[in-house]
Enzyme design. Structure first.
Site, PDB file in Angstrom:
ATOM      1  N   GLY A  65      57.041 -33.185 -41.881  1.00  0.00           N
ATOM      2  CA  GLY A  65      55.690 -32.651 -41.674  1.00  0.00           C
ATOM      3  C   GLY A  65      55.445 -31.446 -42.573  1.00  0.00           C
TER       4      GLY A  65
ATOM      5  N   ASP B 116      59.976 -19.452 -42.694  1.00  0.00           N
ATOM      6  CA  ASP B 116      60.359 -19.300 -41.295  1.00  0.00           C
ATOM      7  C   ASP B 116      59.115 -18.868 -40.533  1.00  0.00           C
ATOM      8  OD1 ASP B 116      62.381 -19.529 -39.340  1.00  0.00           O
ATOM      9  OD2 ASP B 116      62.413 -17.371 -39.144  1.00  0.00           O
TER      10      ASP B 116
ATOM     11  N   PHE C  19      52.816 -29.514 -32.323  1.00  0.00           N
ATOM     12  CA  PHE C  19      54.176 -29.377 -31.793  1.00  0.00           C
ATOM     13  C   PHE C  19      54.343 -27.951 -31.259  1.00  0.00           C
ATOM     14  CE2 PHE C  19      56.349 -26.660 -34.939  1.00  0.00           C
ATOM     15  CZ  PHE C  19      55.374 -26.612 -35.921  1.00  0.00           C
TER      16      PHE C  19
HETATM   17  P1  IMP Z   1      60.427 -23.021 -37.870  1.00  0.00           P
HETATM   18  O1  IMP Z   1      59.735 -22.111 -38.816  1.00  0.00           O
HETATM   19  O2  IMP Z   1      60.188 -24.448 -38.203  1.00  0.00           O
HETATM   20  O3  IMP Z   1      61.866 -22.656 -37.705  1.00  0.00           O
HETATM   21  O4  IMP Z   1      59.706 -22.825 -36.458  1.00  0.00           O
HETATM   22  C1  IMP Z   1      60.237 -22.061 -35.419  1.00  0.00           C
HETATM   23  C2  IMP Z   1      59.559 -22.349 -34.113  1.00  0.00           C
HETATM   24  O5  IMP Z   1      58.330 -21.623 -34.040  1.00  0.00           O
HETATM   25  C3  IMP Z   1      59.173 -23.795 -33.847  1.00  0.00           C
HETATM   26  O6  IMP Z   1      60.247 -24.523 -33.302  1.00  0.00           O
HETATM   27  C4  IMP Z   1      58.045 -23.630 -32.826  1.00  0.00           C
HETATM   28  O7  IMP Z   1      58.572 -23.387 -31.546  1.00  0.00           O
HETATM   29  C5  IMP Z   1      57.365 -22.364 -33.324  1.00  0.00           C
HETATM   30  N1  IMP Z   1      56.285 -22.718 -34.263  1.00  0.00           N
HETATM   31  C6  IMP Z   1      56.249 -22.484 -35.607  1.00  0.00           C
HETATM   32  N2  IMP Z   1      55.103 -22.944 -36.145  1.00  0.00           N
HETATM   33  C7  IMP Z   1      54.410 -23.504 -35.127  1.00  0.00           C
HETATM   34  C8  IMP Z   1      53.148 -24.176 -35.053  1.00  0.00           C
HETATM   35  O8  IMP Z   1      52.421 -24.389 -36.051  1.00  0.00           O
HETATM   36  N3  IMP Z   1      52.778 -24.595 -33.831  1.00  0.00           N
HETATM   37  C9  IMP Z   1      53.526 -24.414 -32.721  1.00  0.00           C
HETATM   38  N4  IMP Z   1      54.709 -23.831 -32.729  1.00  0.00           N
HETATM   39  C10 IMP Z   1      55.155 -23.355 -33.921  1.00  0.00           C
END
Ligand code: IMP
Length: 199
Positions: free
Chosen positions: A12, A70, A153
């Site tokens: 995604g 991140d 998500f």
């Molecule tokens: P990462 O940057 O993919 O490691 O995201 C860390 C965590 O932040 C994810 O597992 C979600 O719990 C939350 N998160 C980050 N971006 C989003 C978003 O666009 N929608 C909802 N949750 C998010």
């Protein structure tokens, strides 16, 4: 054409980066194209540290320009939590539903105007020389009282965009991508990438 390796296996995220960079002379690759690289530990205490860890590791290992990101949710009445711990807020096994339930429980009884929050994303661009650059994006909103919507998500079903009166989980992907913290950060990163490409 210059190659850019996105330090993610998340399809995604990769689609979002590819769409935003489609008009530029960059071949966008991801960790799927380098299946032998070891797992990257996110040991930083800020989004910037974690984004830099991902991009620096991948630039070093591949010898190519790399992009790491991140992101997470910062809730004001919880002093910025869950922050960098957003993915694992409710512990293992990682579950979006349990994370959302934990957030609701911690915020029980908090009135609407004190439920302000934002998603934050930091993008790091790292050259094979180790030279690094950061870009950041945010998406402001507030936390609802129940989960609404079935798209997106993570914390999307609790995250209300005030101007729309809808949660991010009620928006289709194209609408979410227009306002998301990730797309804001990626848009900030484009001039950095262009200045590297011009050299
Ligand atoms: P990462 O940057 O993919 O490691 O995201 C860390 C965590 O932040 C994810 O597992 C979600 O719990 C939350 N998160 C980050 N971006 C989003 C978003 O666009 N929608 C909802 N949750 C998010």
């Amino acid at each position: 054409m210059e190659k850019l390796v996105v330090a993610t296996k998340n399809q995604g995220k990769l689609r979002e980066v590819k769409a935003l960079l489609a008009d530029y002379p960059l071949e966008v690759l991801s960790l799927k194209d380098f299946p032998d690289l070891p797992e990257i530990e996110e040991t930083g205490s800020t989004f910037a540290e974690n984004a830099l860890i991902k991009a620096t590791t991948v630039a070093k290992q591949t010898g190519l320009l790399a992009l790491g990101d991140d992101s997470g949710l910062e809730v004001d009445c919880l002093d910025g939590r869950p922050g960098v711990l957003s993915a694992r807020f409710a512990g293992e096994p990682v579950s979006d539903w349990r994370n959302n339930q934990k957030l609701l429980a911690l915020m029980a009884g908090i009135e609407p105007e004190k439920r302000t929050a934002r998603f934050r994303c930091v993008v790091a661009i790292v050259e094979p020389t180790g030279q690094s650059y950061l870009a950041e994006g945010t998406c402001e909103g507030r936390i609802g009282y129940t989960m609404v919507g079935d798209q997106g998500f993570g914390y999307d079903p609790l995250f209300i965009i005030p101007g729309l009166g809808l949660t991010l989980a009620q928006l289709d992907m194209a609408s979410k991508n227009k306002i998301s913290h990730r797309s804001q950060a990626l848009k900030q990163a484009i001039p950095i990438l262009l200045s590297i490409l011009k050299r």
